[in-house]
Design an enzyme around this catalytic site. Structure first.
Site, mmCIF file in Angstrom:
data_model
loop_
_atom_site.group_PDB
_atom_site.id
_atom_site.type_symbol
_atom_site.label_atom_id
_atom_site.label_comp_id
_atom_site.label_asym_id
_atom_site.label_seq_id
_atom_site.Cartn_x
_atom_site.Cartn_y
_atom_site.Cartn_z
ATOM 1 N N CYS A 41 -4.041 0.726 -2.461
ATOM 2 C CA CYS A 41 -3.962 -0.728 -1.371
ATOM 3 C C CYS A 41 -2.797 -1.529 -2.351
ATOM 4 O O CYS A 41 -2.574 -1.106 -3.489
ATOM 5 C CB CYS A 41 -5.214 -1.568 -1.412
ATOM 6 N N ASN A 82 0.855 -1.139 0.042
ATOM 7 C CA ASN A 82 0.005 -0.069 0.243
ATOM 8 C C ASN A 82 0.857 1.185 -0.004
ATOM 9 O O ASN A 82 2.063 1.154 0.758
ATOM 10 C CB ASN A 82 -1.026 0.198 1.010
ATOM 11 N N GLU A 134 -2.868 -4.622 -3.107
ATOM 12 C CA GLU A 134 -3.560 -5.476 -4.081
ATOM 13 C C GLU A 134 -3.458 -4.944 -5.336
ATOM 14 O O GLU A 134 -2.956 -5.398 -6.482
ATOM 15 C CB GLU A 134 -5.057 -5.978 -3.686
HETATM 16 N N1 THU Z 1 -5.118 -1.534 2.840
HETATM 17 C C1 THU Z 1 -4.571 -2.352 2.038
HETATM 18 O O1 THU Z 1 -3.387 -2.158 1.018
HETATM 19 N N2 THU Z 1 -5.000 -3.506 1.414
HETATM 20 C C2 THU Z 1 -6.220 -3.958 1.996
HETATM 21 O O2 THU Z 1 -6.759 -5.316 1.844
HETATM 22 C C3 THU Z 1 -6.813 -3.316 3.062
HETATM 23 C C4 THU Z 1 -6.244 -1.806 3.166
HETATM 24 C C5 THU Z 1 -4.465 -0.215 3.195
HETATM 25 C C6 THU Z 1 -5.031 0.966 2.692
HETATM 26 C C7 THU Z 1 -4.853 1.720 3.811
HETATM 27 O O3 THU Z 1 -3.328 2.267 3.293
HETATM 28 C C8 THU Z 1 -4.136 0.965 4.873
HETATM 29 O O4 THU Z 1 -4.322 -0.361 4.499
HETATM 30 C C9 THU Z 1 -5.191 1.128 6.006
HETATM 31 O O5 THU Z 1 -6.490 1.140 5.520
#
Ligand code: THU
Length: 157
Positions: free
Chosen positions: A72, A61, A74
């Site tokens: 994110c 992320n 993913e």
């Molecule tokens: N986040 C992800 O990268 N993937 C997920 O599946 C859930 C949330 C990130 C977004 C943000 O940078 C941090 O986690 C907190 O929500």
């Protein structure tokens, strides 16, 4: 009136039960959490995607002071994978995370709705199921497809 049920099959396993290729993908997702840029949430997520050309692409992320501009793990991994290898099909994605205490989350986290939708597009392009591995310290969940994470998904094609 008709009633329909949508069932999501989840296998719960331990790291030692995984075969070598899944274990490797889990290792790479865990390593990717270290490259997360999450100064705001301090929640670090890593994703690793195995492609059918043998390459593995990982991402984390990446946050931004203007919060909605963040991405994110993913989607960072998925967009990088498809931008780099547009002809390759996604086979498996592993997702790991560390909480604000910097330790790996005890229970696996699941991708947000927007990531499920984005990943579904690549599963559709692949024409086959993309296995989803959700990684936690105490358990690892294996789901057979992205679609199984997003029941009644929108799809134009
Ligand atoms: N986040 C992800 O990268 N993937 C997920 O599946 C859930 C949330 C990130 C977004 C943000 O940078 C941090 O986690 C907190 O929500």
């Amino acid at each position: 009136m008709k009633e329909k049920q949508l069932i999501t099959r989840i296998q719960e396993v331990q790291y030692d039960e995984l075969d070598e290729s899944r274990r490797h993908l889990v290792d790479l997702a865990r390593q990717a959490t270290k490259r997360s840029y999450a100064p705001y949430s301090k929640f670090r997520v890593g994703a690793a995607i195995a492609l059918d050309n043998g390459e593995i692409v990982s991402g984390s992320n990446q946050e931004n002071a203007a919060f909605p501009s963040s991405t994110c793990a993913e989607r960072t991994a998925a967009y990088y994978a498809h931008a780099t290898y547009p002809d390759a099909k996604f086979k498996t994605i592993a997702i790991a995370a560390r909480g604000t205490d910097s330790e790996e989350v005890a229970a696996p986290i699941a991708p947000c709705g927007a990531c499920r939708q984005a990943l579904l597009e690549y599963e559709t392009l692949a024409g086959d199921n993309v296995e989803v591995i959700l990684v936690g310290r105490d358990a690892i969940y294996i789901l057979p497809s992205v679609r199984s994470t997003l029941p009644l998904a929108f799809s134009e094609f």
